[in-house]
Scaffold this motif. Structure first.
Motif, PDB file in Angstrom:
ATOM      1  N   CYS A 293      32.260 144.000  58.366  1.00  0.00           N
ATOM      2  CA  CYS A 293      30.974 143.407  57.980  1.00  0.00           C
ATOM      3  C   CYS A 293      30.944 142.938  56.528  1.00  0.00           C
ATOM      4  CB  CYS A 293      29.841 144.384  58.242  1.00  0.00           C
ATOM      5  SG  CYS A 293      29.601 144.713  60.006  1.00  0.00           S
ATOM      6  N   GLN A 294      31.511 143.708  55.635  1.00  0.00           N
ATOM      7  CA  GLN A 294      31.477 143.323  54.226  1.00  0.00           C
ATOM      8  C   GLN A 294      32.421 142.185  53.903  1.00  0.00           C
ATOM      9  OE1 GLN A 294      31.973 147.187  52.383  1.00  0.00           O
ATOM     10  NE2 GLN A 294      29.810 147.183  51.853  1.00  0.00           N
ATOM     11  N   ALA A 295      33.265 141.821  54.834  1.00  0.00           N
ATOM     12  CA  ALA A 295      34.149 140.673  54.638  1.00  0.00           C
ATOM     13  C   ALA A 295      33.728 139.540  55.564  1.00  0.00           C
ATOM     14  CB  ALA A 295      35.597 141.067  54.919  1.00  0.00           C
ATOM     15  N   CYS A 296      32.504 139.607  56.088  1.00  0.00           N
ATOM     16  CA  CYS A 296      32.086 138.611  57.071  1.00  0.00           C
ATOM     17  C   CYS A 296      30.729 138.007  56.725  1.00  0.00           C
ATOM     18  CB  CYS A 296      32.062 139.245  58.463  1.00  0.00           C
ATOM     19  SG  CYS A 296      31.597 138.073  59.764  1.00  0.00           S
ATOM     20  N   GLY A 297      29.643 138.626  57.194  1.00  0.00           N
ATOM     21  CA  GLY A 297      28.299 138.120  56.945  1.00  0.00           C
ATOM     22  C   GLY A 297      27.842 137.050  57.912  1.00  0.00           C
ATOM     23  N   ALA A 298      28.661 136.711  58.903  1.00  0.00           N
ATOM     24  CA  ALA A 298      28.316 135.629  59.834  1.00  0.00           C
ATOM     25  C   ALA A 298      27.020 135.890  60.589  1.00  0.00           C
ATOM     26  CB  ALA A 298      29.466 135.397  60.822  1.00  0.00           C
ATOM     27  N   CYS A 299      26.784 137.128  60.987  1.00  0.00           N
ATOM     28  CA  CYS A 299      25.564 137.414  61.751  1.00  0.00           C
ATOM     29  C   CYS A 299      24.313 137.169  60.911  1.00  0.00           C
ATOM     30  CB  CYS A 299      25.585 138.836  62.305  1.00  0.00           C
ATOM     31  SG  CYS A 299      25.654 140.128  61.049  1.00  0.00           S
ATOM     32  N   CYS A 300      24.431 137.304  59.606  1.00  0.00           N
ATOM     33  CA  CYS A 300      23.290 137.100  58.703  1.00  0.00           C
ATOM     34  C   CYS A 300      23.050 135.624  58.397  1.00  0.00           C
ATOM     35  CB  CYS A 300      23.530 137.846  57.397  1.00  0.00           C
ATOM     36  SG  CYS A 300      23.822 139.607  57.619  1.00  0.00           S
TER      37      CYS A 300
ATOM     38  N   GLY B 218      26.778 136.912  48.663  1.00  0.00           N
ATOM     39  CA  GLY B 218      28.204 136.663  48.765  1.00  0.00           C
ATOM     40  C   GLY B 218      28.552 135.457  49.619  1.00  0.00           C
ATOM     41  N   LYS B 219      29.846 135.319  49.905  1.00  0.00           N
ATOM     42  CA  LYS B 219      30.372 134.172  50.643  1.00  0.00           C
ATOM     43  C   LYS B 219      30.827 134.612  52.029  1.00  0.00           C
ATOM     44  CE  LYS B 219      33.402 130.228  50.412  1.00  0.00           C
ATOM     45  NZ  LYS B 219      34.390 129.480  49.685  1.00  0.00           N
ATOM     46  N   ILE B 220      30.296 133.951  53.048  1.00  0.00           N
ATOM     47  CA  ILE B 220      30.614 134.273  54.434  1.00  0.00           C
ATOM     48  C   ILE B 220      32.114 134.165  54.668  1.00  0.00           C
ATOM     49  CG2 ILE B 220      30.266 133.558  56.839  1.00  0.00           C
ATOM     50  CD1 ILE B 220      27.462 132.581  55.825  1.00  0.00           C
TER      51      ILE B 220
ATOM     52  N   THR C 233      30.699 139.873  51.503  1.00  0.00           N
ATOM     53  CA  THR C 233      29.247 139.797  51.604  1.00  0.00           C
ATOM     54  C   THR C 233      28.639 141.185  51.511  1.00  0.00           C
ATOM     55  OG1 THR C 233      29.291 139.955  54.018  1.00  0.00           O
ATOM     56  CG2 THR C 233      29.272 137.731  53.063  1.00  0.00           C
ATOM     57  N   ALA C 234      27.344 141.201  51.269  1.00  0.00           N
ATOM     58  CA  ALA C 234      26.577 142.443  51.239  1.00  0.00           C
ATOM     59  C   ALA C 234      25.131 142.110  51.551  1.00  0.00           C
ATOM     60  CB  ALA C 234      26.676 143.100  49.865  1.00  0.00           C
ATOM     61  N   CYS C 235      24.427 143.090  52.063  1.00  0.00           N
ATOM     62  CA  CYS C 235      23.001 142.941  52.318  1.00  0.00           C
ATOM     63  C   CYS C 235      22.258 143.492  51.113  1.00  0.00           C
ATOM     64  CB  CYS C 235      22.604 143.721  53.573  1.00  0.00           C
ATOM     65  SG  CYS C 235      20.819 143.713  53.872  1.00  0.00           S
ATOM     66  N   GLY C 236      21.378 142.686  50.554  1.00  0.00           N
ATOM     67  CA  GLY C 236      20.609 143.100  49.391  1.00  0.00           C
ATOM     68  C   GLY C 236      19.560 144.154  49.689  1.00  0.00           C
ATOM     69  N   ILE C 237      19.271 144.369  50.975  1.00  0.00           N
ATOM     70  CA  ILE C 237      18.283 145.384  51.363  1.00  0.00           C
ATOM     71  C   ILE C 237      18.842 146.275  52.475  1.00  0.00           C
ATOM     72  CG2 ILE C 237      16.276 144.023  50.645  1.00  0.00           C
ATOM     73  CD1 ILE C 237      15.865 143.464  53.727  1.00  0.00           C
TER      74      ILE C 237
ATOM     75  N   CYS D 148      20.135 134.450  55.954  1.00  0.00           N
ATOM     76  CA  CYS D 148      19.134 135.407  55.499  1.00  0.00           C
ATOM     77  C   CYS D 148      19.109 135.433  53.969  1.00  0.00           C
ATOM     78  CB  CYS D 148      19.471 136.796  56.050  1.00  0.00           C
ATOM     79  SG  CYS D 148      18.320 138.069  55.495  1.00  0.00           S
ATOM     80  N   ALA D 149      17.904 135.436  53.415  1.00  0.00           N
ATOM     81  CA  ALA D 149      17.750 135.436  51.963  1.00  0.00           C
ATOM     82  C   ALA D 149      18.277 136.726  51.320  1.00  0.00           C
ATOM     83  CB  ALA D 149      16.291 135.218  51.588  1.00  0.00           C
ATOM     84  N   ALA D 150      18.441 137.783  52.109  1.00  0.00           N
ATOM     85  CA  ALA D 150      18.967 139.040  51.572  1.00  0.00           C
ATOM     86  C   ALA D 150      20.492 139.072  51.541  1.00  0.00           C
ATOM     87  CB  ALA D 150      18.446 140.222  52.385  1.00  0.00           C
TER      88      ALA D 150
END
Length: 108
Positions: free
Chosen positions: A13-20, A64-66, A70-74, A59-61
């Motif tokens: 997840c931290q190397a992806c972010g695609a779902c967000c 990082g780069k997909i 990546t990380a979720c700010g919340i 998502c605005a939260a």
């Protein structure tokens, strides 16, 4: 051709972010209580108060780069829809496909 990676799903997840960043319609609120929703910063909630605010389809939260980092700010107060998308599940695979990322093996 198998596009499944042997990568440990828990670290993906931290190397992806695609779902967000899959769709501005995806980060919808569904079963959150009023107390849970109150913990999400108002600036990150969409105008209809129905989900997370998105910018350019992501998502605005999301920070990082997909596909890289990546990380979720919340993360601690993220909505239920964000908690239920699991590494390697159908939603994960669909989102990763959109960004040209290989599918990952679902956790056992």
């Amino acid at each position: 051709m198998d596009h499944t990676s042997a990568t440990d799903p828990s670290s993906c997840c931290q190397a992806c972010g695609a779902c967000c960043a899959y769709s501005a319609n995806w980060p919808r609120f569904s079963i959150e209580s009023d107390e849970e929703l109150a913990l999400i910063p108002e600036a990150l909630v969409n105008e209809r108060q129905s989900g997370m605010r998105c910018e350019d389809g992501r998502c605005a939260a999301l920070q990082g780069k997909i596909g890289e980092m990546t990380a979720c700010g919340i993360y601690a107060v993220r909505p239920e829809v964000c908690r239920t998308c699991m590494p390697g599940d159908a939603e994960c695979a669909m989102a990763r496909r959109k960004f040209g990322l290989p599918a990952i093996a679902a956790a056992p």
